[in-house]
Design a protein around this motif. Structure first.
Motif, mmCIF file in Angstrom:
data_model
loop_
_atom_site.group_PDB
_atom_site.id
_atom_site.type_symbol
_atom_site.label_atom_id
_atom_site.label_comp_id
_atom_site.label_asym_id
_atom_site.label_seq_id
_atom_site.Cartn_x
_atom_site.Cartn_y
_atom_site.Cartn_z
ATOM 1 N N GLN A 4 -40.109 -23.212 4.273
ATOM 2 C CA GLN A 4 -39.129 -24.006 3.841
ATOM 3 C C GLN A 4 -38.399 -23.167 2.432
ATOM 4 N N THR A 60 -40.394 -23.572 -0.555
ATOM 5 C CA THR A 60 -42.047 -23.106 -0.591
ATOM 6 C C THR A 60 -42.309 -22.341 -2.010
ATOM 7 N N TYR A 90 -43.281 -22.181 12.652
ATOM 8 C CA TYR A 90 -43.723 -22.620 11.321
ATOM 9 C C TYR A 90 -44.909 -22.108 10.667
ATOM 10 N N CYS A 91 -45.053 -22.483 9.391
ATOM 11 C CA CYS A 91 -45.967 -21.637 8.772
ATOM 12 C C CYS A 91 -47.431 -22.023 8.947
ATOM 13 N N SER A 93 -50.145 -26.565 0.907
ATOM 14 C CA SER A 93 -49.042 -27.276 2.002
ATOM 15 C C SER A 93 -48.731 -25.763 2.730
ATOM 16 N N ILE A 153 -43.106 -31.034 8.514
ATOM 17 C CA ILE A 153 -42.759 -30.077 7.456
ATOM 18 C C ILE A 153 -41.810 -28.931 7.969
ATOM 19 N N LYS A 154 -41.077 -29.556 8.735
ATOM 20 C CA LYS A 154 -39.969 -28.548 9.367
ATOM 21 C C LYS A 154 -38.762 -28.269 8.407
ATOM 22 N N ASP A 207 -46.117 -24.610 4.070
ATOM 23 C CA ASP A 207 -44.527 -24.787 3.827
ATOM 24 C C ASP A 207 -43.913 -23.348 3.898
#
Length: 426
Positions: free
Chosen positions: A231, A234, A379-380, A226, A101-102, A228
């Motif tokens: 992103q 999100t 990331y998250c 998720s 989920i980059k 995310d």
């Protein structure tokens, strides 16, 4: 409750014979289980005719009795090994989830030098203006009016909180607090007076769709939410953006997320020892005798390395000498902060080859290995450390009990984190 061998043997015997044979001496457990005693002996030592009462027992019954007498230590060991295996599987699953989920590369915006010169333009492009100026002239009327921003006055469930590392920056206007580090050290070189401080930017988020499943909310076979928040699409809401002393940020993660024999833990401590907690220090001189300084240099994409500088503020990089930080022989021997032989160390501080190789491999000026270890946190990431460690060891039995868990975001906040206004990056 634990009993002596003789007491347990007598208790078992008494449960199987009549009152006429109640007074007797205990035989060994081996005789009872293996039948080598040929039966029970009375006070006179004369052989009794009844057979060993274990002889006709089934395998299951024998197992139950052995468990009652000795405790099921082997099962405890197996359970512990199974739990450790599950922890490792969860960590690998987390890493794979993060990789999948980059952020969308085609949606990223490059910040230009002009953006930094024009603070208002930069704030508009980062979409922070209304968030920062809620309730002020020109700002949003409320947090609800600012899409994507959470209200910091509301209390959120700890499992609904997340964070991510945004990257480092150099600040010559805000100095770090004296004596603020829990630990850390220098490499014997003199720190430069008035050096520009190194900071890490990190962002906190809230999951408005959190359904109350705690760890399984994100890591079950069918996750309910998720991770995310990094992103653009999100639904996580931005709670705040903060700056923390660079060394402290790296150190706080290392303290609570890995076991003492894990590569990540070894690499994190090696990198911290190599970079030191000094913002800028003199490492030597160039060929002309001019002083060379060293410090952490933030790079594009949130990465960082160790650079050489010509000034005591560590602002002007020196790229003309052909030298690097590695040329000054500042590596150190492995030190995991433990005398526990199980981590590959003996009381003399001699670590096994695997530990040493990992340690020295993480002490080089590009800090490539250290960046790879910390890539996950760009990331998250849930704020809750699960399982939770303290300097390489579980807190509690397995680091998973609710009162043993550490909220990493709170750890950041309690160790030299400050709210990041627009002036901290512009």
């Amino acid at each position: 409750m634990k009993y002596s061998t003789a007491t347990l043997a007598t208790a078992l015997a008494l449960a199987m014979v009549s009152d006429a044979h109640a007074k007797m001496t205990a035989v060994s457990l081996d005789e009872m289980f293996l039948g080598t005693g040929g039966g029970l002996r009375g006070q006179t030592g004369q052989q009794q005719q009844q057979p060993n009462f274990m002889t006709n027992r089934t395998t299951e019954e024998l197992f139950k009795i052995r468990t009652m007498i000795n405790g099921d230590k082997q099962q405890d060991d197996r359970d512990k090994m199974d739990m450790m295996k599950r922890f490792q599987e969860r960590k690998e699953k987390f890493k794979q989830t993060v990789k999948s989920i980059k952020p969308e590369q085609d949606q990223l915006q490059q910040v230009t030098p002009q953006d930094f010169e024009d603070q208002e333009q930069f704030v508009r492009r980062t979409n922070w203006k209304d968030y920062i100026n809620v309730g002020t002239s020109g700002g949003a009327e409320s947090y609800e009016d600012k899409v994507g921003a959470a209200d910091p006055a509301v209390e959120y469930d700890k499992w609904a909180q997340g964070y991510r590392m945004l990257g480092g920056y150099i600040d010559c206007d805000h100095s770090k607090s004296d004596g603020s580090h829990d630990s850390g050290g220098d490499n014997g070189n003199e720190a430069a007076d008035g050096a520009c401080s190194r900071w890490m930017l990190w962002a906190a988020y809230v999951n408005p769709n959190y359904q109350g499943y705690e760890y399984d909310e994100y890591f079950s076979e069918t996750p309910y939410s998720s991770l995310d928040c990094h992103q653009s699409s999100t639904e996580w809401e931005l709670l705040g953006v903060y700056r923390q002393e660079f060394y402290q940020y790296i150190e706080q993660i290392s303290k609570h997320l890995w076991a003492i024999d894990e590569y990540e833990y070894i690499c994190a401590l090696a990198g911290l020892a190599y970079m030191t907690d000094d913002d800028c220090f003199q490492v030597g001189n160039d060929g002309d005798g001019d002083a060379l300084y060293a410090g952490v240099q933030p790079r594009e994409g949130g990465t960082f390395d160790l650079a050489l500088y010509t000034d005591g503020y560590c602002i002007e990089e020196n790229t003309n000498t052909g030298m690097t930080f590695d040329d000054f022989g500042l590596t150190s021997d492995p030190n995991l902060g433990s005398g526990d032989k199980n981590d590959g160390n003996d009381d003399g501080g001699n670590y096994n080859d695997d530990v040493a190789d990992s340690w020295y491999g993480c002490q080089e000026y590009t800090l490539t290995a250290l960046n790879e270890v910390y890539d996950t946190f760009r990331y998250c990431t849930p704020c809750m450390d699960y399982p939770t460690y303290q300097d390489g060891y579980f807190i509690g039995d397995y680091g998973t009990d609710d009162d043993d868990l550490i909220n990493q975001c709170w750890k950041f906040w309690s160790h030299d984190s400050y709210t990041c206004g627009t002036d901290c990056i512009a």
